[in-house]
Design an enzyme around this catalytic site. Sequence first.
Site, short mmCIF file in Angstrom:
data_model
loop_
_atom_site.label_atom_id
_atom_site.label_comp_id
_atom_site.label_asym_id
_atom_site.label_seq_id
_atom_site.Cartn_x
_atom_site.Cartn_y
_atom_site.Cartn_z
CG ASP A 8 37.31 34.80 75.55
OD1 ASP A 8 38.06 35.50 76.26
OD2 ASP A 8 37.71 34.18 74.55
CG HIS A 48 39.68 39.07 67.30
ND1 HIS A 48 40.85 38.43 67.64
CD2 HIS A 48 38.69 38.16 67.51
CE1 HIS A 48 40.57 37.20 68.02
NE2 HIS A 48 39.28 37.01 67.98
CG HIS A 52 42.03 38.77 64.04
ND1 HIS A 52 41.89 37.42 64.21
CD2 HIS A 52 43.14 39.13 64.72
CE1 HIS A 52 42.88 36.97 64.98
NE2 HIS A 52 43.65 38.00 65.31
CE LYS A 106 41.14 34.67 75.10
NZ LYS A 106 40.48 34.44 73.81
CB CYS A 151 38.73 30.72 74.58
SG CYS A 151 39.02 31.50 72.97
#
Length: 201
Positions: A8, A48, A52, A106, A151
């Site tokens: 990320d 997202h 979300h 993801k 994450c």
Amino acid sequence: MDALIVIDVQNDFCPGGALAVEGGDQIVPGINGLLNDAPIRVFTQDWHPAGHSSFASTHAGKAPFDMVEMPYGPQVLWPDHCIQGTEGAAFHADLRTDPADLIIRKGFRAGIDSYSAFFENDHETPTGLEGYLRTRGATHLTFVGLATDYCVAWSARDAKRLGFDVTVRVDLCRAIDLDGSLDTALADMKAAGITVSDGQR
Ligand code: VGL
Ligand code: ZN
């Protein structure tokens, strides 16, 4: 190291972004340097849809960093971030993404968050990354990226639970650090048998 997993490193997690992590951009040169040595290179992208369920703006009366109870357990509510196709969801402009073998996205299901690169936050719904790494013969995974305590930590712990040897290069990660979450994440990773390295020697 068999595989380098870059978590990320996106604009919204860097200074100026919607969920900026202090110093998030400082890790980019070091990650770029490691890419040359890694036989397998995987990047993840938090990805997202608008609205979300992890966004505070989706919940009436809630503010960023409040907690809610979701069907799969407690969930931190975040500022809107990493919305699919936006500049905030793009990788940091200086990150060398051309060497990526695989980019895995993801958090694309509206009703469930996904911190880990392996499983969504129900700890059950797979992203497919495990199968990719196993079929490529990876056994030792090195994690870098953002954020250390969310994450990165969740990915590293799932990897360890799945039986991979796991190193986290904390010098190439930066943390959100909500209410001591960084210390908790570091202690949990060490207790799980993950090698937490600062890159020295
Ligand atoms: C992350 C919070 C929400 C992360 C992603 O990449 O650590 N944190 N979404
Ligand atoms: Zn997210």
